[in-house]
Scaffold this motif. Structure first.
Motif, PDB file in Angstrom:
ATOM      1  N   VAL A  82       0.844  -1.199   0.000  1.00 30.74           N
ATOM      2  CA  VAL A  82       0.000   0.000   0.000  1.00 30.74           C
ATOM      3  C   VAL A  82       0.880   1.251   0.000  1.00 30.74           C
ATOM      4  O   VAL A  82       0.652   2.192  -0.771  1.00 30.74           O
ATOM      5  N   ASN A  83       1.907   1.261   0.859  1.00 32.52           N
ATOM      6  CA  ASN A  83       2.818   2.410   0.908  1.00 32.52           C
ATOM      7  C   ASN A  83       3.514   2.622  -0.433  1.00 32.52           C
ATOM      8  O   ASN A  83       3.701   3.754  -0.872  1.00 32.52           O
ATOM      9  N   GLU A  84       3.897   1.526  -1.071  1.00 32.42           N
ATOM     10  CA  GLU A  84       4.533   1.604  -2.386  1.00 32.42           C
ATOM     11  C   GLU A  84       3.579   2.243  -3.400  1.00 32.42           C
ATOM     12  O   GLU A  84       4.003   3.045  -4.238  1.00 32.42           O
ATOM     13  N   CYS A  85       2.298   1.916  -3.317  1.00 33.55           N
ATOM     14  CA  CYS A  85       1.307   2.529  -4.216  1.00 33.55           C
ATOM     15  C   CYS A  85       1.256   4.039  -4.023  1.00 33.55           C
ATOM     16  O   CYS A  85       1.221   4.805  -5.003  1.00 33.55           O
ATOM     17  N   PHE A  86       1.269   4.490  -2.774  1.00 36.86           N
ATOM     18  CA  PHE A  86       1.217   5.924  -2.518  1.00 36.86           C
ATOM     19  C   PHE A  86       2.512   6.617  -2.954  1.00 36.86           C
ATOM     20  O   PHE A  86       2.482   7.735  -3.474  1.00 36.86           O
ATOM     21  N   GLU A  87       3.639   5.947  -2.765  1.00 36.54           N
ATOM     22  CA  GLU A  87       4.910   6.511  -3.230  1.00 36.54           C
ATOM     23  C   GLU A  87       4.910   6.621  -4.753  1.00 36.54           C
ATOM     24  O   GLU A  87       5.400   7.604  -5.317  1.00 36.54           O
ATOM     25  N   ARG A  88       4.349   5.628  -5.416  1.00 39.67           N
ATOM     26  CA  ARG A  88       4.246   5.691  -6.880  1.00 39.67           C
ATOM     27  C   ARG A  88       3.324   6.821  -7.318  1.00 39.67           C
ATOM     28  O   ARG A  88       3.579   7.471  -8.330  1.00 39.67           O
ATOM     29  N   ALA A  89       2.259   7.038  -6.554  1.00 38.63           N
ATOM     30  CA  ALA A  89       1.335   8.128  -6.883  1.00 38.63           C
ATOM     31  C   ALA A  89       2.063   9.468  -6.829  1.00 38.63           C
ATOM     32  O   ALA A  89       1.902  10.315  -7.722  1.00 38.63           O
ATOM     33  N   VAL A  90       2.871   9.677  -5.795  1.00 36.42           N
ATOM     34  CA  VAL A  90       3.654  10.917  -5.678  1.00 36.42           C
ATOM     35  C   VAL A  90       4.581  11.039  -6.885  1.00 36.42           C
ATOM     36  O   VAL A  90       4.666  12.093  -7.526  1.00 36.42           O
ATOM     37  N   SER A  91       5.240   9.948  -7.221  1.00 31.18           N
ATOM     38  CA  SER A  91       6.170   9.939  -8.350  1.00 31.18           C
ATOM     39  C   SER A  91       5.445  10.200  -9.674  1.00 31.18           C
ATOM     40  O   SER A  91       5.934  10.949 -10.528  1.00 31.18           O
ATOM     41  N   GLU A  92       4.270   9.595  -9.835  1.00 29.49           N
ATOM     42  CA  GLU A  92       3.484   9.784 -11.064  1.00 29.49           C
ATOM     43  C   GLU A  92       3.102  11.249 -11.237  1.00 29.49           C
ATOM     44  O   GLU A  92       3.204  11.794 -12.345  1.00 29.49           O
ATOM     45  N   VAL A  93       2.647  11.883 -10.168  1.00 34.04           N
ATOM     46  CA  VAL A  93       2.260  13.291 -10.259  1.00 34.04           C
ATOM     47  C   VAL A  93       3.487  14.135 -10.582  1.00 34.04           C
ATOM     48  O   VAL A  93       3.453  15.006 -11.459  1.00 34.04           O
ATOM     49  N   TYR A  94       4.568  13.886  -9.885  1.00 34.38           N
ATOM     50  CA  TYR A  94       5.776  14.687 -10.079  1.00 34.38           C
ATOM     51  C   TYR A  94       6.351  14.502 -11.481  1.00 34.38           C
ATOM     52  O   TYR A  94       6.885  15.436 -12.064  1.00 34.38           O
ATOM     53  N   ASN A  95       6.217  13.316 -12.035  1.00 36.45           N
ATOM     54  CA  ASN A  95       6.800  13.022 -13.346  1.00 36.45           C
ATOM     55  C   ASN A  95       5.803  13.166 -14.502  1.00 36.45           C
ATOM     56  O   ASN A  95       6.111  12.780 -15.627  1.00 36.45           O
ATOM     57  N   MET A  96       4.627  13.721 -14.232  1.00 39.79           N
ATOM     58  CA  MET A  96       3.662  13.878 -15.329  1.00 39.79           C
ATOM     59  C   MET A  96       4.164  14.933 -16.321  1.00 39.79           C
ATOM     60  O   MET A  96       5.067  15.711 -16.019  1.00 39.79           O
ATOM     61  N   ASP A  97       3.562  14.950 -17.472  1.00 38.29           N
ATOM     62  CA  ASP A  97       3.865  15.925 -18.517  1.00 38.29           C
ATOM     63  C   ASP A  97       3.825  17.340 -17.922  1.00 38.29           C
ATOM     64  O   ASP A  97       2.945  17.653 -17.113  1.00 38.29           O
ATOM     65  N   GLU A  98       4.759  18.194 -18.320  1.00 37.66           N
ATOM     66  CA  GLU A  98       4.879  19.526 -17.723  1.00 37.66           C
ATOM     67  C   GLU A  98       3.581  20.320 -17.806  1.00 37.66           C
ATOM     68  O   GLU A  98       3.175  20.974 -16.842  1.00 37.66           O
ATOM     69  N   GLU A  99       2.918  20.272 -18.937  1.00 37.05           N
ATOM     70  CA  GLU A  99       1.668  21.026 -19.103  1.00 37.05           C
ATOM     71  C   GLU A  99       0.600  20.527 -18.120  1.00 37.05           C
ATOM     72  O   GLU A  99      -0.092  21.326 -17.476  1.00 37.05           O
ATOM     73  N   LYS A 100       0.484  19.210 -17.984  1.00 32.49           N
ATOM     74  CA  LYS A 100      -0.491  18.640 -17.032  1.00 32.49           C
ATOM     75  C   LYS A 100      -0.096  18.983 -15.594  1.00 32.49           C
ATOM     76  O   LYS A 100      -0.960  19.268 -14.760  1.00 32.49           O
ATOM     77  N   TYR A 101       1.197  18.965 -15.317  1.00 32.12           N
ATOM     78  CA  TYR A 101       1.687  19.276 -13.972  1.00 32.12           C
ATOM     79  C   TYR A 101       1.364  20.735 -13.628  1.00 32.12           C
ATOM     80  O   TYR A 101       0.887  21.029 -12.522  1.00 32.12           O
ATOM     81  N   ILE A 102       1.587  21.640 -14.580  1.00 34.41           N
ATOM     82  CA  ILE A 102       1.270  23.054 -14.354  1.00 34.41           C
ATOM     83  C   ILE A 102      -0.228  23.209 -14.098  1.00 34.41           C
ATOM     84  O   ILE A 102      -0.642  23.890 -13.149  1.00 34.41           O
ATOM     85  N   ASP A 103      -1.045  22.579 -14.930  1.00 31.52           N
ATOM     86  CA  ASP A 103      -2.502  22.640 -14.774  1.00 31.52           C
ATOM     87  C   ASP A 103      -2.919  22.102 -13.400  1.00 31.52           C
ATOM     88  O   ASP A 103      -3.770  22.686 -12.723  1.00 31.52           O
ATOM     89  N   PHE A 104      -2.310  20.991 -12.999  1.00 34.57           N
ATOM     90  CA  PHE A 104      -2.573  20.387 -11.682  1.00 34.57           C
ATOM     91  C   PHE A 104      -2.271  21.398 -10.573  1.00 34.57           C
ATOM     92  O   PHE A 104      -3.089  21.623  -9.669  1.00 34.57           O
ATOM     93  N   LEU A 105      -1.098  22.035 -10.621  1.00 34.73           N
ATOM     94  CA  LEU A 105      -0.696  22.995  -9.585  1.00 34.73           C
ATOM     95  C   LEU A 105      -1.603  24.229  -9.583  1.00 34.73           C
ATOM     96  O   LEU A 105      -1.971  24.739  -8.514  1.00 34.73           O
TER      97      LEU A 105
END
Length: 191
Positions: A82-105
């Motif tokens: 479960v912890n690994e899933c949440f760590e991957r979620a953090v990594s997925e958000v951080y490593n998303m496409d720059e445009e999507k990341y900007i929109d997210f922020l």
């Protein structure tokens, strides 16, 4: 009666008495030995029963302990997954496409509800996406500024508005929803 006959009779009676005494002693000896063997068998059986009962208790305790340890290990493995899933979620958000990341922020910054303040990013985000996030958020009628200070986080930001500080790092966002969605993650992983 002569002395010889009297002596013979006394010896004969003494012999008969001695023979009877020896026979009686042997009979008592046999009874004592049989009783001792019978008692020894009872004691041995009792000891064997006690050993079996004690070994059954020890086995049962050890078995219960082993089952408990197994359950703890399985639970720990599940928690790690479960912890690994949440760590991957953090990594997925951080490593998303720059445009999507900007929109997210931008969406997070606007959804906070504060209309002005200084926004602090980590060093990388401050250099790459920080000004873009501020410009897009300010187009919605806000008055945010990009701070020259940085934060220690994988991604996201901290908003400082007067004495109010709002942390919206990716890690804190995931931590905030972790408790709420953990049952769903567990169900998805283990059902």
């Amino acid at each position: 009666m002569s002395i010889e006959k009297i002596t013979e009779k006394i010896i004969s009676e003494a012999q008969e008495y001695a023979d009877n005494a020896v026979a009686e002693a042997r009979k008592q000896e046999e009874e004592i030995i049989n009783k001792a063997l019978e008692d020894a068998d009872k004691i041995l059986l009792n000891v064997q029963n006690n050993i079996k009962a004690e070994s059954d208790k020890v086995f049962s305790r050890r078995n219960s302990l082993a089952q408990l340890e197994t359950r703890k290990m399985i639970l720990q493995a599940k928690q790690d997954a479960v912890n690994e899933c949440f760590e991957r979620a953090v990594s997925e958000v951080y490593n998303m496409d720059e445009e999507k990341y900007i929109d997210f922020l931008v969406h997070i910054l606007i959804d906070i509800g504060v209309k002005e303040g200084e926004v602090l990013f980590n060093k990388k985000d401050a250099e790459t996406v920080g000004s873009k996030v501020i410009v897009l958020a300010n187009e919605k009628g806000n008055k945010f500024s990009l701070s020259t200070n940085t934060i220690d986080a994988k991604g996201g930001f901290k908003l400082v508005s007067g004495k109010v500080e709002i942390t919206a790092t990716i890690e804190s966002i995931v931590d905030d929803i972790k408790e709420e969605i953990t049952p769903d993650v567990v169900k998805a992983l283990f059902d």
